[in-house]
Write a protein that holds these residues in place. Structure first.
Motif, PDB file in Angstrom:
ATOM      1  N   ARG A  40       1.055  -1.053  -0.029  1.00 38.48           N
ATOM      2  CA  ARG A  40       0.053   0.012   0.094  1.00 38.48           C
ATOM      3  C   ARG A  40       0.749   1.167  -0.024  1.00 38.48           C
ATOM      4  NH1 ARG A  40      -5.113  -2.118   0.868  1.00 38.48           N
ATOM      5  NH2 ARG A  40      -6.070   0.222   1.147  1.00 38.48           N
ATOM      6  N   ILE A  91      -3.790   3.729  -0.415  1.00 37.05           N
ATOM      7  CA  ILE A  91      -4.499   2.953  -1.282  1.00 37.05           C
ATOM      8  C   ILE A  91      -3.469   1.769  -1.850  1.00 37.05           C
ATOM      9  CG2 ILE A  91      -5.605   4.991  -2.418  1.00 37.05           C
ATOM     10  CD1 ILE A  91      -3.416   4.953  -4.461  1.00 37.05           C
ATOM     11  N   ASP A 103      -1.374  -1.458  -6.682  1.00 36.23           N
ATOM     12  CA  ASP A 103      -2.034  -1.833  -8.198  1.00 36.23           C
ATOM     13  C   ASP A 103      -2.708  -0.541  -8.389  1.00 36.23           C
ATOM     14  OD1 ASP A 103      -0.567  -3.982  -8.358  1.00 36.23           O
ATOM     15  OD2 ASP A 103      -2.108  -5.305  -7.711  1.00 36.23           O
ATOM     16  N   GLU A 104      -3.567  -0.135  -7.626  1.00 39.78           N
ATOM     17  CA  GLU A 104      -4.390   0.970  -7.857  1.00 39.78           C
ATOM     18  C   GLU A 104      -3.567   2.381  -8.118  1.00 39.78           C
ATOM     19  OE1 GLU A 104      -7.789   4.029  -5.646  1.00 39.78           O
ATOM     20  OE2 GLU A 104      -7.598   1.944  -4.752  1.00 39.78           O
ATOM     21  N   TRP A 105      -2.524   2.649  -7.321  1.00 41.91           N
ATOM     22  CA  TRP A 105      -1.590   3.627  -7.550  1.00 41.91           C
ATOM     23  C   TRP A 105      -0.832   3.517  -8.982  1.00 41.91           C
ATOM     24  CZ3 TRP A 105       0.279   8.219  -7.247  1.00 41.91           C
ATOM     25  CH2 TRP A 105       1.690   8.493  -7.443  1.00 41.91           C
ATOM     26  N   ALA A 156      -2.312   2.261 -11.531  1.00 41.08           N
ATOM     27  CA  ALA A 156      -3.342   2.275 -12.453  1.00 41.08           C
ATOM     28  C   ALA A 156      -3.632   3.824 -12.754  1.00 41.08           C
ATOM     29  CB  ALA A 156      -4.572   1.377 -12.189  1.00 41.08           C
TER      30      ALA A 156
END
Length: 540
Positions: A60, A75, A78-80, A82
């Motif tokens: 995270r 977050i 992977d979201e970062w 993306a």
């Protein structure tokens, strides 16, 4: 002191893997924080963003000050990544390449073996997609080379597995398989037709035994008839050989005539005795002929009877054989059903094998077709983007002329015969490590400027000192001057992580062509003390 570590920290904070040397126990409780100026989510301006990622847990990240990030913090990494792909690099959602990590690999380099690669094992098609994206080309079009590459690898892997016997019962010889399938289908159809015409006779075995018995009886009659025919011929011959009474009287007259010619007269006694003997002989002959004729008549009568019996038995046997020909035994019928079921299974299996062989063959056809379409699409893309590409190609040549007065520099852009975008930075003359490093520097600068113009990259470029190790001092001075000038002209930050003694050497060798003082950061790192490095302490 931490030049290379500084580069690795940037890559890690932006979503990369944790370097092995950062897994030391001394760093388990530490976090790395970077401050960036990034474009806002709506593109209306820039925002000061702070990003923190701990060594543990590394899944995270904390992002502050960026409108693209939701309030929920921290977050997932992977979201970062993306969010970076969407708002920093504007990578289309429909493509899997390039990734934000690949693009950071060029903007913050740690691999210098090849100007167009970000690591030694990067596939050519991935390099082409990444570079094309930075140069403003369509990622959707270029990324199709990945589909062709995957299809090609699948075809090769399957063919190799088949040749090595890893996939049992699978052959690549489609024509041979189709011939086998045609023969097997014909055999199945014939069996099916025969089976549909079968009439099951539950007394089939009894009829078969009756036919065998009739055949045996007819054979016995035939044998008996042959023997009687031989006997009939013998009797006919015996009857012909017997002396006729008329012939006996003629013999007596002949005998008396012979004696008379000789002047001899037979006595009466002799004559009487001859007559007695002749009469007895005739009696014997008559009796023998009678018995022979009686036996012959009997034989002929039996032959007639045999012929009649044989015709009767043969007619009965014909009827039984007709029944046998029109019907089958239940066991035979069931066996035929089993044979048909096996043939059906064999046909189905062979059909699957033919289909598999056809699919494998079609992979090659699909690769050729997709490759031809891709080459055409990439050429069309290059033609459509020719103006912006010409700017990058021209800039690369200008930078080469500024760094080298005795060499020509060119940026070659074209699709390969596989539809992969191939971009080759080239400086004429010997291909030394130093020249390749200059090619890398110029190439990264040109790609970043093109990406900034199309809003496809953040405004930052970082080069580790390893890039400059093999370059002559005068060329290093030219590179640093170019980096400083273009960074100011296009509004990006250029960071060159160099030792102070290395900078002093460059200034001396360039005879004042480069002045580092305006660009040196106030923060100083040193290995002279335990706490002078980038981490503030030493660890193994």
């Amino acid at each position: 002191m931490g030049k290379t570590s500084f580069v690795k920290i940037i890559r890690y904070v932006m979503g990369g893997d944790l370097p092995p040397e950062f897994k030391a126990p001394e760093l388990e409780e530490h976090s790395f924080t970077l401050a960036f100026r990034l474009p806002s989510a709506d593109g209306s301006g820039e925002e000061d963003v702070t990003v923190t990622r701990p060594v543990s847990p590394r899944t995270r990240v904390q992002v502050s000050g960026w409108s693209a990030v939701a309030e929920r913090q921290p977050i997932p990494v992977d979201e970062w990544k993306a969010l970076q792909a969407q708002y920093l690099f504007h990578i289309p959602e429909a493509v899997s390449r390039p990734t934000s990590g690949q693009l950071w690999g060029q903007l913050v380099r740690s691999y210098f073996g090849d100007p167009t690669k970000v690591h030694h094992s990067e596939a050519d098609w991935e390099s082409g997609v990444r570079i094309g994206h930075l140069l403003g080309l369509s990622s959707e079009t270029l990324a199709k080379s990945g589909d062709v590459d995957q299809l090609t690898k699948q075809g090769k892997a399957i063919r190799k597995a088949v040749k090595e016997g890893a996939i049992a019962h699978l052959s690549l010889d489609e024509p041979k398989l189709r011939a086998q399938l045609a023969n097997l289908r014909r055999q199945r159809d014939r069996t099916q037709e025969s089976l549909s015409a079968f009439k099951v006779d539950e007394q089939y075995a009894e009829h078969q035994r009756r036919a065998d018995n009739l055949t045996g009886s007819i054979q016995q009659l035939n044998d008996e008839g042959l023997a009687l025919q031989r006997r009939s011929r013998e009797l006919d011959s015996a009857l012909r050989d017997e002396v006729d009474p008329a012939e006996d009287d003629a013999l007596r007259d002949k005998l008396e005539r012979v004696y008379g010619e000789l002047g001899v007269v037979l006595p009466d006694l002799v004559g009487r005795r001859y007559e007695e003997v002749s009469e007895f002989h005739q009696s014997v002959v008559r009796n023998r002929r009678f018995f022979l004729q009686q036996e012959l008549d009997s034989v002929r009568a039996r032959l007639v009877a045999i012929d009649g019996e044989r015709k009767t038995l043969d007619a009965e046997r014909s009827e039984v054989l007709r029944l046998l020909g029109e019907t089958v035994a239940l066991d035979t019928f069931l066996a035929a059903q089993r044979d048909l079921a096996k043939l059906e299974a064999d046909v189905a299996d062979l059909e699957r094998r033919v289909e598999a062989a056809a699919s494998i063959s079609q992979i090659g056809d699909q690769v050729k077709l997709k490759t031809a379409e891709l080459v055409t699409a990439v050429r069309a893309e290059l033609h459509e983007r020719s103006d912006s590409l010409d700017e990058s190609i021209s800039l690369f040549g200008e930078l080469g002329a500024e760094i080298y007065t005795d060499r020509d520099a060119s940026l070659l852009v074209a699709p390969t015969d596989k539809g992969i975008l191939k971009v080759t930075p080239h400086i004429s003359g010997d291909a030394s490590t130093g020249v390749r490093s200059v090619e890398t520097f110029m190439f990264d600068i040109v790609c970043l400027i093109a990406a900034i113009k199309s809003s496809r990259a953040p405004r930052i470029l970082v080069h580790d000192s390893h890039l400059f190790d093999a370059i002559d001092g005068r060329q290093i001075a030219s590179c640093l001057n170019i980096g400083a000038r273009l960074a100011e002209a296009h509004g990006f930050q250029y960071i060159a992580a160099l030792n102070s003694d290395f900078i002093d050497l460059v200034e001396a060798q360039s005879e004042g062509a480069f002045d580092a003082e305006p660009y040196i950061m106030s923060t100083r790192l040193t290995d002279a003390t335990e706490d002078g490095g980038i981490f503030g302490f030493r660890f193994s």
